[in-house]
Design a protein around this motif. Structure first.
Motif, PDB file in Angstrom:
ATOM      1  N   GLU A   1       0.844  -1.191   0.000  1.00 16.88           N
ATOM      2  CA  GLU A   1       0.000   0.000   0.000  1.00 16.88           C
ATOM      3  C   GLU A   1       0.878   1.239   0.000  1.00 16.88           C
ATOM      4  OE1 GLU A   1      -3.986  -0.917   2.332  1.00 16.88           O
ATOM      5  OE2 GLU A   1      -2.226  -1.337   3.571  1.00 16.88           O
ATOM      6  N   MET A   2       0.364   2.314  -0.587  1.00 15.78           N
ATOM      7  CA  MET A   2       1.124   3.546  -0.709  1.00 15.78           C
ATOM      8  C   MET A   2       1.108   4.341   0.588  1.00 15.78           C
ATOM      9  SD  MET A   2       2.909   5.925  -2.116  1.00 15.78           S
ATOM     10  CE  MET A   2       3.280   4.882  -3.483  1.00 15.78           C
ATOM     11  N   PHE A   3       2.306   4.711   1.032  1.00 17.78           N
ATOM     12  CA  PHE A   3       2.466   5.567   2.196  1.00 17.78           C
ATOM     13  C   PHE A   3       3.087   6.882   1.748  1.00 17.78           C
ATOM     14  CE2 PHE A   3       1.407   1.845   4.384  1.00 17.78           C
ATOM     15  CZ  PHE A   3       1.207   2.127   5.727  1.00 17.78           C
ATOM     16  N   LEU A   4       2.483   7.974   2.183  1.00 15.21           N
ATOM     17  CA  LEU A   4       2.955   9.327   1.899  1.00 15.21           C
ATOM     18  C   LEU A   4       3.373   9.941   3.223  1.00 15.21           C
ATOM     19  CD1 LEU A   4       3.192  12.026   0.261  1.00 15.21           C
ATOM     20  CD2 LEU A   4       0.734  12.324   0.688  1.00 15.21           C
ATOM     21  N   ASN A   5       4.646  10.257   3.344  1.00  9.37           N
ATOM     22  CA  ASN A   5       5.176  10.844   4.572  1.00  9.37           C
ATOM     23  C   ASN A   5       4.762  10.042   5.809  1.00  9.37           C
ATOM     24  OD1 ASN A   5       6.387  12.820   3.013  1.00  9.37           O
ATOM     25  ND2 ASN A   5       4.696  14.245   3.258  1.00  9.37           N
ATOM     26  N   GLY A   6       4.863   8.720   5.673  1.00  8.44           N
ATOM     27  CA  GLY A   6       4.597   7.825   6.795  1.00  8.44           C
ATOM     28  C   GLY A   6       3.142   7.480   7.032  1.00  8.44           C
ATOM     29  N   GLN A   7       2.229   8.033   6.240  1.00  8.35           N
ATOM     30  CA  GLN A   7       0.799   7.793   6.427  1.00  8.35           C
ATOM     31  C   GLN A   7       0.252   6.956   5.274  1.00  8.35           C
ATOM     32  OE1 GLN A   7      -1.583  11.375   6.393  1.00  8.35           O
ATOM     33  NE2 GLN A   7      -3.496  10.247   6.417  1.00  8.35           N
ATOM     34  N   ASN A   8      -0.517   5.920   5.604  1.00  3.35           N
ATOM     35  CA  ASN A   8      -1.160   5.101   4.583  1.00  3.35           C
ATOM     36  C   ASN A   8      -2.242   5.938   3.902  1.00  3.35           C
ATOM     37  OD1 ASN A   8      -2.762   3.298   3.097  1.00  3.35           O
ATOM     38  ND2 ASN A   8      -2.463   1.645   4.553  1.00  3.35           N
ATOM     39  N   VAL A   9      -2.064   6.181   2.602  1.00  2.00           N
ATOM     40  CA  VAL A   9      -3.021   6.993   1.841  1.00  2.00           C
ATOM     41  C   VAL A   9      -3.672   6.188   0.722  1.00  2.00           C
ATOM     42  CG1 VAL A   9      -1.938   9.217   2.382  1.00  2.00           C
ATOM     43  CG2 VAL A   9      -1.178   7.920   0.370  1.00  2.00           C
ATOM     44  N   GLU A  10      -3.614   4.872   0.835  1.00  2.00           N
ATOM     45  CA  GLU A  10      -4.138   4.000  -0.229  1.00  2.00           C
ATOM     46  C   GLU A  10      -5.591   4.332  -0.568  1.00  2.00           C
ATOM     47  OE1 GLU A  10      -3.745   1.428  -3.256  1.00  2.00           O
ATOM     48  OE2 GLU A  10      -2.099   1.933  -1.912  1.00  2.00           O
ATOM     49  N   LYS A  11      -6.445   4.499   0.424  1.00  2.00           N
ATOM     50  CA  LYS A  11      -7.861   4.797   0.152  1.00  2.00           C
ATOM     51  C   LYS A  11      -8.031   6.205  -0.407  1.00  2.00           C
ATOM     52  CE  LYS A  11      -9.866   1.541   3.342  1.00  2.00           C
ATOM     53  NZ  LYS A  11      -9.918   1.256   4.750  1.00  2.00           N
ATOM     54  N   GLU A  12      -7.318   7.153   0.137  1.00  5.44           N
ATOM     55  CA  GLU A  12      -7.451   8.543  -0.279  1.00  5.44           C
ATOM     56  C   GLU A  12      -7.058   8.752  -1.739  1.00  5.44           C
ATOM     57  OE1 GLU A  12      -6.077   7.448   2.486  1.00  5.44           O
ATOM     58  OE2 GLU A  12      -6.812   8.635   4.176  1.00  5.44           O
ATOM     59  N   ILE A  13      -6.037   8.036  -2.182  1.00  2.43           N
ATOM     60  CA  ILE A  13      -5.529   8.275  -3.539  1.00  2.43           C
ATOM     61  C   ILE A  13      -6.364   7.577  -4.617  1.00  2.43           C
ATOM     62  CG2 ILE A  13      -3.188   8.661  -2.706  1.00  2.43           C
ATOM     63  CD1 ILE A  13      -2.463   5.863  -3.859  1.00  2.43           C
ATOM     64  N   ARG A  14      -7.313   6.755  -4.219  1.00  2.00           N
ATOM     65  CA  ARG A  14      -8.136   6.012  -5.189  1.00  2.00           C
ATOM     66  C   ARG A  14      -9.487   6.671  -5.440  1.00  2.00           C
ATOM     67  NH1 ARG A  14      -4.198   3.020  -7.512  1.00  2.00           N
ATOM     68  NH2 ARG A  14      -2.930   2.098  -5.866  1.00  2.00           N
ATOM     69  N   THR A  15      -9.645   7.928  -5.046  1.00  2.00           N
ATOM     70  CA  THR A  15     -10.916   8.627  -5.239  1.00  2.00           C
ATOM     71  C   THR A  15     -11.005   9.218  -6.643  1.00  2.00           C
ATOM     72  OG1 THR A  15     -10.066  10.748  -4.451  1.00  2.00           O
ATOM     73  CG2 THR A  15     -10.995   9.244  -2.782  1.00  2.00           C
ATOM     74  N   LEU A  16     -12.225   9.515  -7.057  1.00  2.00           N
ATOM     75  CA  LEU A  16     -12.430  10.155  -8.358  1.00  2.00           C
ATOM     76  C   LEU A  16     -11.816  11.541  -8.391  1.00  2.00           C
ATOM     77  CD1 LEU A  16     -16.074   9.133  -9.319  1.00  2.00           C
ATOM     78  CD2 LEU A  16     -13.944   8.370 -10.355  1.00  2.00           C
ATOM     79  N   GLU A  17     -11.829  12.236  -7.247  1.00  2.00           N
ATOM     80  CA  GLU A  17     -11.249  13.581  -7.194  1.00  2.00           C
ATOM     81  C   GLU A  17      -9.757  13.533  -7.507  1.00  2.00           C
ATOM     82  OE1 GLU A  17     -11.240  17.548  -4.363  1.00  2.00           O
ATOM     83  OE2 GLU A  17     -11.623  15.602  -3.440  1.00  2.00           O
ATOM     84  N   VAL A  18      -9.048  12.598  -6.905  1.00  2.00           N
ATOM     85  CA  VAL A  18      -7.620  12.440  -7.200  1.00  2.00           C
ATOM     86  C   VAL A  18      -7.449  12.036  -8.660  1.00  2.00           C
ATOM     87  CG1 VAL A  18      -5.537  11.097  -6.705  1.00  2.00           C
ATOM     88  CG2 VAL A  18      -6.936  11.968  -4.829  1.00  2.00           C
ATOM     89  N   SER A  19      -8.260  11.099  -9.126  1.00  2.00           N
ATOM     90  CA  SER A  19      -8.178  10.653 -10.520  1.00  2.00           C
ATOM     91  C   SER A  19      -8.333  11.809 -11.496  1.00  2.00           C
ATOM     92  CB  SER A  19      -9.245   9.602 -10.818  1.00  2.00           C
ATOM     93  OG  SER A  19      -9.023   8.437 -10.088  1.00  2.00           O
TER      94      SER A  19
END
Length: 170
Positions: free
Chosen positions: A77-95
């Motif tokens: 899973e993707m971690f950004l600055n030590g935080q798991n952001v897997e769910k956040e990065i899979r949103t339509l807004e990010v897309s």
């Protein structure tokens, strides 16, 4: 192993399966771009009507990305600055914003540098655009995937439907 090709052709599905079968590390380069986009959104560098490329570029050294293997999922899973952001990065807004961020050459340079560093250890499967040409032109194995526009559209539709995303049209 470098897997390249158009979106919605099954690159990630194949990459995850190959990595699991071979005991290799799966690196989702799209997740890396999505994480940078999430960071840019959180720091107001990008929105649907705004892009502060210089602000994001000046903050690139504040971004640390890494994957942490989740045995329950079978991939990292993707971690950004030590935080798991897997769910956040899979949103339509990010897309909807990731292409704006990916167009910034400094972002691409930073991520390609990180991807190449990951590949020095060997034993990885990496998918994404330009992986076999730009990131790993000397990869031991390169796979290029393509599919018809209809197949790609159906794959994307099925993926969004599985996530509960619905759309209405006038």
């Amino acid at each position: 192993i470098a897997i390249d090709g158009f979106s919605s052709t099954g690159k990630s599905t194949l990459a995850k399966q190959l990595a699991q079968q071979l005991g290799y590390v799966y690196v989702d380069t799209g997740a890396m771009y999505r994480a940078v986009t999430w960071y840019a959104m959180q720091h107001h560098f990008v929105s649907t009507s705004h892009l502060d490329a210089e602000g994001l570029i000046s903050n690139l050294d504040q971004i640390t990305l890494h994957f942490v293997f989740n045995p329950a999922l079978g991939f990292g899973e993707m971690f950004l600055n030590g935080q798991n952001v897997e769910k956040e990065i899979r949103t339509l807004e990010v897309s909807s914003l990731v292409s704006k961020v990916a167009e910034i050459s400094a972002v691409r340079s930073k991520l390609v540098e990180q991807q190449q560093a990951m590949g020095k250890e060997k034993g990885i499967v990496m998918d994404g655009r330009d992986i076999g040409t730009v990131v790993f032109p000397e990869a031991e194995l390169k796979i290029y995937m393509n599919a018809s526009a209809e197949t790609r559209a159906q794959r994307r539709f099925d993926e969004l439907k599985a996530k509960g995303v619905t759309a209405t049209y006038d």
